[in-house]
Design an enzyme around this catalytic site. Structure first.
Site, PDB file in Angstrom:
ATOM      1  N   GLU A 319       0.824  -1.216   0.000  1.00 23.89           N
ATOM      2  CA  GLU A 319       0.000   0.000   0.000  1.00 23.89           C
ATOM      3  C   GLU A 319       0.860   1.270   0.000  1.00 23.89           C
ATOM      4  OE1 GLU A 319      -2.636  -0.399   3.417  1.00 23.89           O
ATOM      5  OE2 GLU A 319      -1.122   0.387   4.778  1.00 23.89           O
ATOM      6  N   HIS A 346      -5.821  -4.345  -6.301  1.00 25.64           N
ATOM      7  CA  HIS A 346      -6.189  -3.337  -5.299  1.00 25.64           C
ATOM      8  C   HIS A 346      -7.343  -2.482  -5.830  1.00 25.64           C
ATOM      9  CE1 HIS A 346      -2.453  -3.414  -2.389  1.00 25.64           C
ATOM     10  NE2 HIS A 346      -3.189  -4.508  -2.353  1.00 25.64           N
TER      11      HIS A 346
END
Ligand SMILES: O=C(O)C1=C[C@@H](OP(=O)(O)O)[C@@H](O)[C@H](O)C1
Ligand SMILES: C=C(OP(=O)(O)O)C(=O)O
Length: 433
Positions: A319, A346
């Site tokens: 992330e 994602h």
């Protein structure tokens, strides 16, 4: 006259090294774990400094749909009265809107099944293409009835008798959230859960450790029992009161501003020890040539004269990729970000999105199956698309500091984890301390 697109945000250019202290809101990953556990605890729980954002509001709405009660009438905290331990057979099926939140789509279905609820799991159109097959397969293996043929959102889930549990094998190589979601619910299975991963490497490992740690805080016996095996003993979590740490992955965006402008940004309340993936940004900042100092619960990053290119494996901390890519694209020299193939599942395919948008800004980028090479930096302005991905907005903000004329399309998408992002960004640029 054409109508102005109000969501087009001119990313501010840095006119001087940024010097500021920025207090960032609570962690998304911790907040959503605490909410999920509180929903099924034996007593009420209070979460102090929760993140309030789209992803956490969706999680609160989800547990409310399942029968928990949420009291957010006191500023800066939320108190959750858990849902009844067993569903009454007459409960109507609830609908859970996952939005684009991975935590909601991977944590709520096993939790609903474990508590005998029938639910329809839905979300944004873009959530329909996020990997979900592993979770659906695992639930089917556990005896949960799921819409025939469904391998992704939306689907209906029916589990009137709860879940017996035991030992199951999954392939969690697309997302650590499959492991986290099953572990969180596993304590409610009659026999607990032994979960074995069988496949290519599991990404984002710190998030699994975070899951185990939050479960232990609620009195559950949960641990890694092998390299790719985790075991959860049966038992209802106990109620808890907890203060949420700041979101370190979101904090990284502000620290990045110090790196690319040669300034200094400090983030208070940085935890000395944490399971948050965002903590790894300290090491990344140092690789970029920045100085990193931690004292009195505050982390300060001081940018270098010239940003150094980096070559890093981000598989454990995926992330952080969009912001790391943005810093790399402000640096002369070639950077390589590796181990990030799972980012294609994602919020958007982040490898494609970053490659496309950085190229628009004049950077030379190669997109590999599971890596990005940024050969030369961004150098021209342009409209930066964000693909409903909060971290693309954050990446664009960092790029805007070092390139003239970056305009961010659909800046509001940042509300997924940080509704106040643009205000905090302006405050930082104004040198607030
Ligand atoms: O469990 C969590 O809170 C998260 C796990 C990670 O997901 P993946 O394992 O899918 O990368 C991470 O990227 C995401 O932002 C949050
Ligand atoms: C991958 C992310 O989110 P999600 O929890 O939706 O998977 C992220 O925030 O970078």
């Amino acid at each position: 006259m054409t109508q102005r697109d109000v969501s087009l945000w001119p990313a501010p250019r840095a006119t001087a090294p940024v010097r500021a202290t920025v207090a960032v809101p609570g962690s998304k990953s911790l907040t959503n774990r605490y909410i999920a556990l509180a929903a099924v605890a034996a007593e009420p729980s209070t979460i102090i400094n929760p993140l309030i954002s789209r992803d956490t509001e969706l999680m609160l709405a989800a547990i409310t749909a399942l029968g928990a009660e949420v009291d957010d009438s006191t500023d800066g905290q939320v108190t959750i009265t858990p849902l009844p331990a067993t569903a009454s057979g007459t409960d109507a099926a609830a609908t859970v809107d996952c939005g684009l939140a991975g935590t909601v789509m991977r944590f709520i279905p096993p939790l609903a099944a474990a508590t005998g609820r029938s639910v329809r799991i839905d979300g944004d159109a873009q959530a329909y293409v996020r990997p979900m097959d592993t979770m659906i397969g695992a639930l089917r293996d556990l005896g949960v009835e799921i819409t025939a043929g469904a391998t992704s959102l939306p689907f209906d889930l029916h589990s009137p008798g709860g879940v017996a549990g035991g030992r199951i094998e999954i392939d969690a190589s697309a997302s650590s959230q499959f492991v986290s979601g099953l572990l969180l619910a596993g304590c409610l299975f009659d026999d607990g859960l032994t979960l074995v991963h069988n496949g290519d490497a599991v990404p984002s490992r710190p998030h699994i450790e975070m899951t185990l740690e939050t479960m232990r805080l609620a009195g559950i016996d949960a641990s890694a029992t092998g390299e790719d095996e985790w075991t959860v003993a049966p038992g209802r979590p106990r109620g808890f009161t907890v203060t949420v740490e700041p979101d370190l992955s979101n904090a990284a965006t502000f620290l990045a501003a110090a790196i690319v402008t040669g300034g200094q940004v400090c983030v208070p309340h940085w935890p000395a020890e944490t399971t948050q993936a965002g903590d790894a940004f300290r090491g990344l900042a140092a690789e970029f040539g920045a100085q990193v100092a931690f004292a009195d619960d505050t982390l300060c990053v001081t940018g270098p004269e010239a940003v150094a290119p980096i070559d890093v494996d981000l598989s454990a901390v995926g992330e952080l990729t969009p912001v790391t890519a943005a810093v790399a694209a402000c640096a002369p020299g070639e950077s390589r970000l590796r181990g990030i193939g799972h980012l294609r599942g994602h919020e958007t395919d982040r490898l494609a999105a970053l490659s496309t948008e950085l190229t628009k800004l004049g950077a030379k980028v190669t997109e590999h199956a599971d890596a990005l090479t940024i050969h030369t930096p961004a150098r021209i302005g342009g409209r930066f698309a964000t693909y409903h991905d909060h971290r693309m907005v954050m990446a664009a903000a960092v790029l805007g500091l070092c390139v003239d004329g970056v305009e961010v399309i659909d800046v509001g998408t940042v509300a997924k984890t940080m509704p106040a992002f643009t205000q905090l960004w302006s405050g930082m640029l104004a040198g607030e301390r």
